[in-house]
Scaffold this motif. Sequence first.
Motif, short mmCIF file in Angstrom:
data_model
loop_
_atom_site.label_atom_id
_atom_site.label_comp_id
_atom_site.label_asym_id
_atom_site.label_seq_id
_atom_site.Cartn_x
_atom_site.Cartn_y
_atom_site.Cartn_z
N LEU A 1 0.83 -1.20 0.00
CA LEU A 1 0.00 0.00 0.00
C LEU A 1 0.86 1.26 0.00
O LEU A 1 0.59 2.23 -0.72
CB LEU A 1 -0.92 -0.01 1.21
N ALA A 2 1.93 1.25 0.80
CA ALA A 2 2.83 2.40 0.83
C ALA A 2 3.50 2.62 -0.52
O ALA A 2 3.66 3.77 -0.98
CB ALA A 2 3.88 2.19 1.93
N ASP A 3 3.89 1.54 -1.18
CA ASP A 3 4.51 1.66 -2.50
C ASP A 3 3.55 2.26 -3.52
O ASP A 3 3.94 3.10 -4.34
CB ASP A 3 5.00 0.29 -2.98
N LYS A 4 2.29 1.84 -3.47
CA LYS A 4 1.31 2.38 -4.41
C LYS A 4 1.05 3.86 -4.17
O LYS A 4 0.91 4.65 -5.10
CB LYS A 4 0.01 1.59 -4.30
N ILE A 5 0.96 4.23 -2.88
CA ILE A 5 0.71 5.64 -2.56
C ILE A 5 1.88 6.51 -3.01
O ILE A 5 1.70 7.64 -3.48
CB ILE A 5 0.44 5.80 -1.05
N ASN A 6 3.09 5.98 -2.86
CA ASN A 6 4.29 6.75 -3.20
C ASN A 6 4.69 6.64 -4.67
O ASN A 6 5.70 7.22 -5.08
CB ASN A 6 5.47 6.30 -2.33
N SER A 7 3.91 5.89 -5.45
CA SER A 7 4.33 5.65 -6.84
C SER A 7 4.38 6.93 -7.66
O SER A 7 5.14 7.04 -8.61
CB SER A 7 3.37 4.66 -7.51
N GLY A 8 3.57 7.92 -7.26
CA GLY A 8 3.61 9.19 -8.00
C GLY A 8 4.76 10.07 -7.60
O GLY A 8 4.95 11.14 -8.18
N ALA A 9 5.53 9.67 -6.62
CA ALA A 9 6.63 10.51 -6.15
C ALA A 9 7.97 9.79 -6.26
O ALA A 9 8.91 10.09 -5.55
CB ALA A 9 6.40 10.91 -4.70
N LEU A 10 8.03 8.78 -7.13
CA LEU A 10 9.28 8.06 -7.30
C LEU A 10 10.33 8.95 -7.95
O LEU A 10 10.01 9.71 -8.88
CB LEU A 10 9.07 6.81 -8.15
N PRO A 11 11.56 8.92 -7.54
CA PRO A 11 12.60 9.75 -8.18
C PRO A 11 12.99 9.18 -9.54
O PRO A 11 13.31 8.00 -9.67
CB PRO A 11 13.77 9.64 -7.18
#
Length: 245
Positions: free
Chosen positions: A30-40
């Motif tokens: 879930l954390a990975d999906k939420i942060n997917s828009g902020a990947l460097p």
Amino acid sequence: MISYPNVNDPITDGQASITGNFTAEEAQDLADKINSGALPFALETANYSTIDPSLGTGARDIMIMAGAVAFLLVSVFMICMYRLPGVVAVIALMGQLALSVAAVSGYLPFIPSFTLTLPGIAGIILAIGMGVDANVITSERIREEVRSGKSIDGAIELGYQRAFSAILDGNMTVVIVAIILMGAFGPPSSLFAKLLSPIFFLFGYTLLVGVIGNFIFGILSSKLMLKSISRFKAFRKPKFYGGER
């Protein structure tokens, strides 16, 4: 939708707790999906171009007004000075100006649009000046032939023939300059830019388009128009072409 949390109880004291039934793997997913828009992401520049500051509305309107007044004065001069060839020259200049604007605005489907900047306007103005020069040379040659006793048809044909070499030399010089400017100051992906170095494109582009328009309208189209008009009986008098009689 990634997740849909709910508020179970009113928060009245400013304290709240977040609960859920997740395993460690599910929480990480879930954390990975939420942060997917902020990947460097590493950005690599494949191409770039520069755009000079465009004109503000007030400056644009002033330049349009000044250009219209200048074009009107040039038109009056050409018509008064060269009579019927001057009228044809004004029509040819209008066509050349229309082609320049179309080549910048994206009206032509095979040419992309460009932001019209001060250098671009300068290129159009200089090209119009070259067009006026070409028409002046041609009109002078026609006048000379008429005054030497040539027929109307002969004067028009010889006038364009004798003016062509001078017009070609002047315009080819400007074409070379325009190509150098396009290469030295254009986008790095263009052919000319690969031969030279990139910086200032639009001035050379509008100048080149204007010179091409000068050949199309100032030489070919004006000759066809003038020869067609001269076949009307009302325009067979030498005085319409700069003659004295």
